[in-house]
Scaffold this motif. Structure first.
Motif, PDB file in Angstrom:
ATOM      1  N   HIS A 170       0.831  -1.213   0.000  1.00 22.75           N
ATOM      2  CA  HIS A 170       0.000   0.000   0.000  1.00 22.75           C
ATOM      3  C   HIS A 170       0.859   1.253   0.000  1.00 22.75           C
ATOM      4  O   HIS A 170       1.939   1.253   0.611  1.00 22.75           O
ATOM      5  CB  HIS A 170      -0.866   0.043   1.272  1.00 22.75           C
ATOM      6  CG  HIS A 170      -1.584  -1.233   1.559  1.00 22.75           C
ATOM      7  ND1 HIS A 170      -1.339  -1.999   2.678  1.00 22.75           N
ATOM      8  CD2 HIS A 170      -2.547  -1.886   0.854  1.00 22.75           C
ATOM      9  CE1 HIS A 170      -2.125  -3.072   2.662  1.00 22.75           C
ATOM     10  NE2 HIS A 170      -2.862  -3.030   1.568  1.00 22.75           N
ATOM     11  N   ASP A 179       3.242   2.425   3.212  1.00 22.18           N
ATOM     12  CA  ASP A 179       4.097   1.402   3.820  1.00 22.18           C
ATOM     13  C   ASP A 179       5.575   1.665   3.534  1.00 22.18           C
ATOM     14  O   ASP A 179       6.437   1.380   4.373  1.00 22.18           O
ATOM     15  CB  ASP A 179       3.730   0.005   3.302  1.00 22.18           C
ATOM     16  CG  ASP A 179       2.438  -0.514   3.913  1.00 22.18           C
ATOM     17  OD1 ASP A 179       2.180  -0.207   5.093  1.00 22.18           O
ATOM     18  OD2 ASP A 179       1.704  -1.224   3.222  1.00 22.18           O
ATOM     19  N   TYR A 219       2.333  -7.489  10.520  1.00 16.88           N
ATOM     20  CA  TYR A 219       1.305  -7.677  11.569  1.00 16.88           C
ATOM     21  C   TYR A 219       0.086  -8.445  11.059  1.00 16.88           C
ATOM     22  O   TYR A 219      -1.012  -8.294  11.578  1.00 16.88           O
ATOM     23  CB  TYR A 219       0.896  -6.330  12.173  1.00 16.88           C
ATOM     24  CG  TYR A 219       0.490  -5.284  11.148  1.00 16.88           C
ATOM     25  CD1 TYR A 219      -0.797  -5.234  10.627  1.00 16.88           C
ATOM     26  CD2 TYR A 219       1.413  -4.340  10.711  1.00 16.88           C
ATOM     27  CE1 TYR A 219      -1.161  -4.294   9.684  1.00 16.88           C
ATOM     28  CE2 TYR A 219       1.070  -3.377   9.764  1.00 16.88           C
ATOM     29  CZ  TYR A 219      -0.217  -3.363   9.257  1.00 16.88           C
ATOM     30  OH  TYR A 219      -0.563  -2.424   8.320  1.00 16.88           O
ATOM     31  N   TYR A 269       8.018  -7.354   3.078  1.00 23.19           N
ATOM     32  CA  TYR A 269       7.580  -7.717   4.430  1.00 23.19           C
ATOM     33  C   TYR A 269       8.026  -9.132   4.786  1.00 23.19           C
ATOM     34  O   TYR A 269       8.316  -9.939   3.898  1.00 23.19           O
ATOM     35  CB  TYR A 269       6.055  -7.681   4.527  1.00 23.19           C
ATOM     36  CG  TYR A 269       5.394  -6.488   3.910  1.00 23.19           C
ATOM     37  CD1 TYR A 269       5.220  -5.311   4.628  1.00 23.19           C
ATOM     38  CD2 TYR A 269       4.927  -6.538   2.601  1.00 23.19           C
ATOM     39  CE1 TYR A 269       4.593  -4.218   4.068  1.00 23.19           C
ATOM     40  CE2 TYR A 269       4.296  -5.438   2.030  1.00 23.19           C
ATOM     41  CZ  TYR A 269       4.136  -4.287   2.758  1.00 23.19           C
ATOM     42  OH  TYR A 269       3.514  -3.207   2.187  1.00 23.19           O
ATOM     43  N   HIS A 294      -0.102  -7.586   2.764  1.00 28.03           N
ATOM     44  CA  HIS A 294       1.343  -7.647   3.045  1.00 28.03           C
ATOM     45  C   HIS A 294       1.851  -9.077   2.856  1.00 28.03           C
ATOM     46  O   HIS A 294       2.924  -9.296   2.294  1.00 28.03           O
ATOM     47  CB  HIS A 294       1.644  -7.217   4.482  1.00 28.03           C
ATOM     48  CG  HIS A 294       1.335  -5.781   4.775  1.00 28.03           C
ATOM     49  ND1 HIS A 294       1.649  -5.197   5.970  1.00 28.03           N
ATOM     50  CD2 HIS A 294       0.736  -4.813   4.037  1.00 28.03           C
ATOM     51  CE1 HIS A 294       1.270  -3.931   5.960  1.00 28.03           C
ATOM     52  NE2 HIS A 294       0.705  -3.675   4.804  1.00 28.03           N
TER      53      HIS A 294
HETATM   54 ZN    ZN Z   1       0.016  -1.750   4.293  1.00 25.66          ZN
END
Ligand code: ZN
Length: 213
Positions: free
Chosen positions: A13, A16, A104, A98, A109
């Protein structure tokens, strides 16, 4: 962190890139390392009205981080294919995305992590077309786990990073979780350090024993 000529950050996104890798990007830029960001989604597919704003915000954030122009994948694109194309044309030494948990647990992600790993393998494979094979040297996976391989204190670049985060104005306006970082203490604590798992990539496109792994 030395010895890289080109660094590709792959994110899900807009925002990020600034939140999770902004300090690292600013630090690389200061070392005259060429950096580039590829963003797999425009952030909010359901909200077409905001789309042009989010791309403009991303453009401004990347300008602040000296990380080139926005590269955003079209909706419905095959992420792994597009990333393979990008890796083969840009030929980065280091790719950053990531960790397997998507930092998270965000599904976009996690999808980005998986597509990036698939693309890294595909890029290095001599029998996959189009383009010339390219093998990266290292992969860094942004993480919040307790024992990262690389911990970068980005406080010297925190002002730049925060400016890049703030460029995503519409995220603040919609009351997203990003507003938590308006608190200086939270900002210093969470955004002042960037953590990565480090993977050394040993394959070489010249040696086509790649079929053995
Ligand atoms: Zn994101």
């Amino acid at each position: 962190m030395d010895g890289f000529d080109r660094v590709l950050c792959v994110h899900a996104h807009p925002d990020d890139e600034s939140l999770w890798t902004g300090g690292t990007l600013a630090r690389f830029a200061e070392q005259n390392v060429n950096t580039r960001v590829l963003t797999c989604t425009d952030g909010h597919l359901a909200d077409a009205e905001r789309l042009p704003h989010r791309i403009d915000e991303l453009r401004e954030a990347l300008r602040i981080l000296a990380a080139g122009e926005p590269r955003v994948l079209a909706p419905g694109a095959d992420w792994a294919n597009e990333l393979t194309r990008e890796i083969r044309s840009y030929r980065p030494n280091l790719v950053i995305t990531y960790d397997a948990f998507g930092i998270y647990g965000h599904p976009d992600h996690i999808g980005t992590h998986r597509a990036t790993l698939a693309a890294i393998e595909a890029s290095a494979h001599t029998q996959i077309e189009p383009g010339s094979p390219w093998a990266i040297d290292e992969l860094w996976l942004a993480t919040l786990t307790e024992r990262p391989d690389i911990t970068i204190d980005v406080h010297p670049w925190l002002d730049t990073k925060w400016k890049a985060v703030r460029a995503h104005t519409s995220e603040f306006e919609r009351g997203a979780r990003i507003n938590a970082f308006l608190d200086v203490a939270v900002r210093n604590e969470v955004l002042g350090t960037e953590r990565f798992q480090q993977r050394h990539m040993h394959h070489s496109p010249e040696l086509c024993c790649c079929s053995f792994y």
